[in-house]
Design a protein around this motif. Structure first.
Motif: not given
Length: 389
Positions: A236-244, A297-302, A304-314
């Protein structure tokens, strides 16, 4: 809740299709025995180049951060009469509510080759929106639950049991996940959001539906939900869409609340030549529409980039395809084929074949998946929104 997760805890999850993944790099990609399909495939390869990318097919599993313990929801397989085989793609009325589409606006949809699709310029999602597709999604829910042995991984079971917990399922589709969760946790409240209402007729008192498009902004105040769940929006989403999307779901999540996203890798492991041919054409088409196919491959970093998430479990699980893997393998194979079959008008034009030849290629996939022991990898990511300072 967050204190129960240790940053030092980790586990290694296997993503192999049994032992066959370890020999993937050396395993010859021999065609299946269908000589007609092989001849046709060789002719088409001269005009449509398809190559298996090593970064997809040889991804190595690595340690994942996971909570030391996590209570999960366990539900039983739907009851069927003793000795009666269950066709999960047609016998769903005893497990899921039958959906009516009578009050959907006709201007929102278009019909192609007898299938109903969205007709909204801003919507990239191009799989159908009809009862056949809803049945596929319901069965896929059943399959994923059994692969992960849970409906969720976030440590939210206790607050769901206590009640008053606000839960959002974004892109809820036919509502299979919502219905399971609402029945299991009747004291909590569940909201489904999608482009069209496919929850008509459900009788769960703790479910409501809100029509909306996350890219236009969700109609909820900041810090509304304790738990937000998203699944299968890779198309459904582009890279920009995912960040939104990620920023929007964090906005509506309460401090200390949980966010969970579940997405598949779009490239299979241990593919045969026809599966490679069709799947790579499908991925090529997604890229041409600016769909971001590398989200797992990028979701964890996306996040964390919000600065409102500390740790991502996977966590990640291998979903084997074909009768070699039993009934669930058959369901996984059929799920893939239903997707490729649904986009036949589009994909057949891309690879330059008529519909008969396209169908002939599809007929070879089950045997090919059995021969090569094909699988797909599905990922879950979950994270807690930081508490306000």
């Amino acid at each position: 809740m967050g204190k129960s997760l240790s940053k030092n805890s980790s586990t290694t999850s296997s993503t192999s299709c049994t032992s066959y993944t370890s020999t993937l790099s050396s395993k010859p990609q021999t065609p299946p025995s269908n000589s007609r399909s092989n001849s046709f495939l060789n002719k088409r390869k001269s005009t449509f180049s398809v190559k298996s990318s090593s970064k997809w097919s040889l991804t190595i599993s690595h340690p994942k951060n996971t909570p030391p313990s996590n209570s999960v929801l366990m539900i039983s397989t739907p009851n069927t009469p003793s000795g009666t085989p269950r066709n999960m793609f047609t016998d769903s009325s005893d497990y899921f509510n039958v959906t009516s589409y009578d009050n959907q606006s006709s201007s929102e949809f278009k019909f192609v080759d007898g299938r109903r699709f969205y007709n909204i310029d801003s919507v990239k999602y191009f799989l159908p929106n009809d009862e056949i597709e809803m049945d596929r999604l319901k069965t896929q829910h059943y399959l994923l639950h059994n692969v992960f042995q849970s409906n969720f991984s976030s440590p939210v079971k206790e607050i769901l049991k206590i009640g008053g917990t606000e839960v959002l399922d974004l892109g809820c589709g036919p509502g299979a996940w919502l219905l399971d969760m609402a029945e299991a946790f009747p004291k909590s409240n569940f909201t489904g959001v999608d482009l069209s209402n496919t929850l008509i007729g459900n009788d769960e008192k703790n479910i409501r539906f809100v029509k909306g498009n996350v890219l236009d902004g969700l109609p909820f105040k900041d810090s509304t939900f304790d738990y937000v769940f998203i699944r299968n929006l890779s198309y459904a989403f582009s890279e920009h869409d995912w960040k939104v999307v990620i920023n929007e779901i964090i906005r509506i999540t309460k401090p200390g609340g949980w966010i969970e996203l579940m997405e598949p890798e779009l490239k299979a492991r241990n593919e045969g030549p026809i599966t490679i041919y069709l799947n790579d054409a499908f991925i090529k088409d997604l890229r041409s529409q600016n769909i971001f196919i590398n989200i797992t491959m990028e979701l964890e970093q996306f996040l964390k980039d919000t600065k409102q998430i500390d740790q991502v479990f996977h966590d990640e699980k291998s979903i084997s395809c074909g009768s070699w893997a039993g009934r669930f393998g058959e369901l996984a194979c059929e799920d893939f084929m239903m997707i490729i079959r649904a986009i036949k008008p589009r994909l057949s034009q891309i690879i330059g074949v008529n519909q008969d030849d396209y169908d002939r290629l599809l007929e070879s996939i089950p045997d090919e998946m059995n021969e090569h022991r094909t699988c797909f990898i599905n990922h879950r990511f979950w994270a807690q929104k930081l508490f306000s300072i």
